[in-house]
Design an enzyme around this catalytic site. Structure first.
Site, PDB file in Angstrom:
ATOM      1  N   PRO A  84      38.209  62.869  14.565  1.00 45.45           N
ATOM      2  CA  PRO A  84      38.046  61.460  14.619  1.00 45.45           C
ATOM      3  C   PRO A  84      38.724  61.091  15.928  1.00 45.45           C
ATOM      4  O   PRO A  84      39.648  61.344  16.643  1.00 45.45           O
ATOM      5  CB  PRO A  84      39.066  60.909  13.571  1.00 45.45           C
ATOM      6  CG  PRO A  84      39.130  61.751  12.545  1.00 45.45           C
ATOM      7  CD  PRO A  84      38.896  63.150  13.235  1.00 45.45           C
ATOM      8  N   CYS A  85      37.865  59.996  16.521  1.00 41.69           N
ATOM      9  CA  CYS A  85      38.188  59.480  17.996  1.00 41.69           C
ATOM     10  C   CYS A  85      39.115  58.324  18.025  1.00 41.69           C
ATOM     11  O   CYS A  85      39.914  58.153  19.106  1.00 41.69           O
ATOM     12  CB  CYS A  85      36.982  58.994  18.794  1.00 41.69           C
ATOM     13  SG  CYS A  85      35.576  60.493  18.639  1.00 41.69           S
ATOM     14  N   PRO A  86      39.255  57.403  17.098  1.00 44.02           N
ATOM     15  CA  PRO A  86      40.092  56.073  17.094  1.00 44.02           C
ATOM     16  C   PRO A  86      41.433  56.348  17.698  1.00 44.02           C
ATOM     17  O   PRO A  86      42.065  55.637  18.380  1.00 44.02           O
ATOM     18  CB  PRO A  86      39.985  55.470  15.730  1.00 44.02           C
ATOM     19  CG  PRO A  86      38.936  56.067  15.176  1.00 44.02           C
ATOM     20  CD  PRO A  86      38.565  57.319  15.771  1.00 44.02           C
TER      21      PRO A  86
END
Length: 422
Positions: A84-86
């Protein structure tokens, strides 16, 4: 006889990295993905793959220990994924290790369980920024403890034939003997423009303005933004990106169902269809053919959140050449310190004052600057402070990231928000 190279891919999404790695010569031993729509797309395109749906950190979904090398089981060649990037996104709060969605540190820990010959993890450009210097250093140090050599590199998709900038921060790790043969893929000089890439699709329904539009769209695209389930319908990104799209003659306020009709006239330009967006991400009808399942908004998110297949292929080929020893061996410089203050605190079991830190690191910094940098570290690590007559003294505590702890707040977050997690 050469054995097939096998990959386990975590957080596989809709298959951008998977397709590129497959074309580079890897056979998928397993692909793991949480999102049901992306899983359906993977199964539609590769029904013979073993695909597990669910939280990759849930041992009932994927048990890394089942892939630990044993006398009757050879090592997995590559552990790969786009976690995940967030937690690292410039557009977000950049909470890093304090973000419940962070799986990067957990994925690194799995290298010591699965013990693959190589590790490939990719994320957004934000992870390359000074804010995460300590986090990156922790990753390098852990991989070193596991017996791997590793490097980070910021790559632009446009350097590998994809008509958009799309910077991605990539981590590659291998055992030292294999890593001596690893070379980052060489950028290509032949990058098509948006107009060149999309003209056949724009002209599909006979639109008379297609040729003129393609001449205007004579540059690469801004980065496609897939978004998340928490937000509304599909569009091509924030305000700055929409302005860049408008310069190319594209209306970024939404995604179209069909290509323009013969006599259509636009004030800004046509909207892109999902098929067009997939071309901007590197899929095509020839070398990188793929079909997306589900409704339009889901299709767009699957495409927009993907790792471009041509970039994955280029990295995969470089990894294959290293593992097979066919690339030239070279002496590699030691990985540079990402954060010397973190390294100094980590190597000291007691408290250190600003003066002691400066002497140990050789940095010429003021005490307030040391405190500022340690404040950044405190977002990812517990920092214990002690007040002395000479000022504050610091001690490095626990890493805040999820690495598999049973009592980590990530578990509660996931149970409460599983329908919103992308």
């Amino acid at each position: 006889m050469t054995e097939d190279l096998r990959v386990i891919e975590i957080c596989a999404g809709a298959g951008g990295q998977a397709l590129g790695l497959e074309q580079a010569g890897f056979e998928h031993e397993l692909a793991v993905e949480l999102d049901e729509n992306a899983v359906n797309t993977l199964r539609h395109n590769r029904p013979h793959w073993k695909i597990a749906r669910g939280d990759v950190a849930d041992a009932t979904v994927w048990n890394p220990e089942a892939y630990t090398p044993a006398p009757d089981r050879r090592p997995i060649d590559l552990l790969a994924g786009g976690v995940p990037c967030p937690p690292f996104s410039i557009a977000g709060k950049q909470l890093g290790a304090s973000d419940e969605r962070d799986l990067f540190a957990w994925a690194v820990e799995q290298a010591n369980v699965v013990k693959p010959r190589a590790l490939l993890l990719e994320n957004v450009r934000g992870l390359s920024m000074p804010r995460f210097a300590g986090y990156r250093q922790h990753v390098l140090d852990r991989l070193g403890e596991f017996g791997y050599s590793a490097e980070w590199r910021l790559l632009n998709a446009s350097d590998y034939g994809v008509p958009q900038l799309r910077p991605r921060f990539v981590l590659i790790a291998m055992k030292p003997d294999d890593f001596a043969h690893f070379h980052w893929p060489v950028p290509t000089t032949n990058v098509p423009t948006v107009g060149e890439t999309l003209l056949p699709l724009m002209a599909r329904n006979g639109w008379r303005g297609a040729e003129a539009w393609a001449e205007r769209a004579n540059d690469i695209a801004p980065t496609i933004v897939g978004g998340s389930k928490k937000h509304g319908g599909a569009d091509l990104g924030p305000t700055r990106a929409k302005r860049a799209w408008a310069q190319l003659g594209v209306d970024a306020l939404g995604v179209a169902n069909e290509a323009p009709d013969v006599d259509d006239i636009f004030s800004v330009g046509p909207k892109l269809t999902c098929e067009m967006v997939s071309r901007i991400q590197g899929w095509d009808d020839k070398d990188f053919k793929w079909e997306f399942t589900g409704r339009k908004t889901s299709n767009y998110r699957q495409i927009g959140n993907a790792f471009p297949p041509p970039v994955a292929k280029a990295l995969g080929l470089a990894i294959v050449a290293a593992l097979n020893g066919t690339a030239q061996r070279r002496d590699r410089d030691p990985a540079p310190d990402m954060d010397p203050i973190y390294r100094t605190l980590r190597g000291n079991s007691g408290f250190m004052t600003s003066s002691q830190i400066m002497r140990a690191t050789g940095l010429d910094l003021t005490a307030p600057e040391i405190d500022r940098r340690i404040s950044l570290l405190s977002r990812d690590f517990e920092i214990i402070k002690e007040t002395r007559k000479s000022g504050l003294a610091y001690q490095l505590g626990e890493f805040k990231a999820f690495t598999g702890q049973d009592n980590h707040l990530r578990h509660d977050y996931l149970r409460s928000n599983v329908s919103k997690v992308s």
